[in-house]
Design a protein around this motif. Structure first.
Motif, short mmCIF file in Angstrom:
data_model
loop_
_atom_site.label_atom_id
_atom_site.label_comp_id
_atom_site.label_asym_id
_atom_site.label_seq_id
_atom_site.Cartn_x
_atom_site.Cartn_y
_atom_site.Cartn_z
N THR A 39 0.79 -0.89 0.01
CA THR A 39 -0.07 0.00 -0.03
C THR A 39 0.84 1.34 -0.02
N ASN A 40 0.39 2.21 -0.89
CA ASN A 40 1.23 3.44 -0.77
C ASN A 40 0.46 4.57 0.35
N PHE A 41 1.05 4.48 1.43
CA PHE A 41 0.53 5.32 2.43
C PHE A 41 0.60 6.94 2.42
N THR A 42 -0.04 7.72 2.64
CA THR A 42 -0.21 9.17 2.38
C THR A 42 -0.50 9.85 3.65
N GLY A 43 -0.84 10.99 3.73
CA GLY A 43 -1.34 11.58 4.97
C GLY A 43 -2.76 11.56 5.09
N LEU A 44 -3.11 11.88 6.36
CA LEU A 44 -4.65 11.94 6.53
C LEU A 44 -5.57 12.86 5.78
N GLU A 45 -4.80 13.90 4.93
CA GLU A 45 -5.68 14.81 4.63
C GLU A 45 -6.71 14.46 3.44
N THR A 46 -6.53 13.31 2.76
CA THR A 46 -7.42 12.57 1.90
C THR A 46 -8.45 11.66 2.48
N ILE B 259 -6.28 14.82 14.03
CA ILE B 259 -6.16 16.07 13.18
C ILE B 259 -4.39 16.35 13.39
N VAL B 260 -3.71 16.08 14.61
CA VAL B 260 -2.39 16.50 15.03
C VAL B 260 -1.48 15.74 13.88
N PHE B 261 -2.24 14.66 13.06
CA PHE B 261 -1.35 14.01 12.17
C PHE B 261 -1.35 14.54 10.58
N LYS B 262 -2.12 15.57 10.47
CA LYS B 262 -2.35 16.42 9.31
C LYS B 262 -1.19 17.39 9.15
#
Length: 239
Positions: free
Chosen positions: A149-156, A181-184
Motif C-alpha cells: 500500500t502507498n501510505f499518504t497523509g490523512l488529508e485525503t 488532526i495532529v497527524f495532518k
C-alpha cells in the motif's frame, strides 16, 4: 524538516546513561563491581569523557534513565545493551470504527509489523518520541497488497482525520484520547508527513501490553481495502 536520523551514532553521554550523578548510586557501583578490571576501567573512562551532547530522542531518553529497570541499567552500563533509534510499526485494515494497531495475537512479519504479541522483547525499553499515522488504499484485500500500500497523509481521509487515537501500556494510559488532526502535517515544512512530535515523550517497558487504538466516528467515504500505518518513533535499548 525534522531530522529523524539525529543521534544515529552510539549513545554519547555515558555519564547520564549510567546515572553517575553521585557516589552513592548503589546500582552503578554494583554494576561496576561485577565487571572484570579491564571492562571496569574502560567503562569508567567512557563515563569520564563528556563527549558531544546527545541530540534528538536520545537526549530525551537520558531524562528517563532513572525509570529503567535495574537489569536494563546494568546492561547499558556493562555494554551488553546499547541504545538505537527505531520505528515500531504496524499496519491494520480499516474495517470498523475501532482499529487496534497492536494486538496480542499479532506475529512479527516484515511489511506488516515488527513486534509480536503487542509487546517489546525482554531487555528492550522504548522511549516514544513521536508517532506516525498514515493511511492508504490497497489494490485488493490480499496480504501482499496490504504490504504494498502507498501510505499518504490523512488529508485525503477526512473520516480518519476526524477520529481519535490513544496509547495505553499495561492498562496505564500514556496518551489520552487525542484528535487525529495532529497527524495532518502536509502543510508543515518542518515535520515529516503524518508525524506527531510528543511534547512529553513516554517510556514503554519491556514485556507489557501495548495498545495503540484509533477510534472513528464514521467510516463514511473510506474506500474498501483501506489500511492504517501506525509507527512509534524513538529510542530503544537493544543487544
Amino acid at each position: 524538516m525534522l531530522n529523524l536520523m539525529e543521534g544515529v551514532d552510539e549513545y554519547n553521554n555515558q555519564g547520564a546513561l549510567v546515572g553517575i550523578d553521585g557516589v552513592n548510586n548503589e546500582e552503578l557501583m554494583g554494576a561496576l563491581r561485577r565487571m572484570n578490571p579491564i571492562q571496569r576501567q574502560r567503562t569508567i573512562n567512557k563515563m569520564a569523557y563528556a563527549g558531544i551532547p546527545s541530540r534528538g530522542s536520545r537526549a530525551e531518553m537520558e531524562k528517563f534513565f532513572a525509570e529503567l529497570p535495574s537489569y536494563i541499567k546494568e546492561g547499558l552500563a556493562g555494554g551488553t545493551l546499547r541504545l538505537a533509534d527505531t520505528v515500531i510499526y504496524s499496519i491494520k485494515v480499516v474495517n470498523s470504527k475501532t482499529i487496534k494497531m497492536y494486538e496480542p495475537q499479532d506475529d512479527r512479519q516484515i511489511g506488516l509489523r515488527n513486534i509480536s504479541n503487542a509487546k517489546l522483547p525482554k531487555n528492550q525499553a522504548f522511549l516514544v518520541s513521536g508517532i506516525f499515522l498514515l493511511a492508504g488504499t490497497a489494490a485488493d484485500a490480499t496480504v501482499d497488497s496490504s504490504m504494498a500500500t502507498n501510505f499518504t497523509g490523512l488529508e485525503t481521509f477526512p473520516a480518519i482525520a476526524n477520529g481519535e487515537f490513544s496509547l495505553t501500556c499495561n492498562k496505564k494510559q500514556l496518551i489520552p484520547e487525542t484528535s487525529n488532526i495532529v497527524f495532518k502535517t502536509a502543510s508543515f515544512h518542518n515535520l515529516p508527513l503524518g508525524y506527531y512530535k510528543l511534547a512529553n515523550p513516554r517510556l514503554i517497558q519491556d514485556d507489557v501490553l501495548i495498545e495503540l487504538t484509533v477510534e472513528l466516528g464514521t467510516i463514511t467515504g473510506i474506500p474498501a481495502n483501506s489500511y492504517l500505518f501506525a509507527g512509534m518513533h524513538g529510542t530503544i535499548t537493544t543487544p
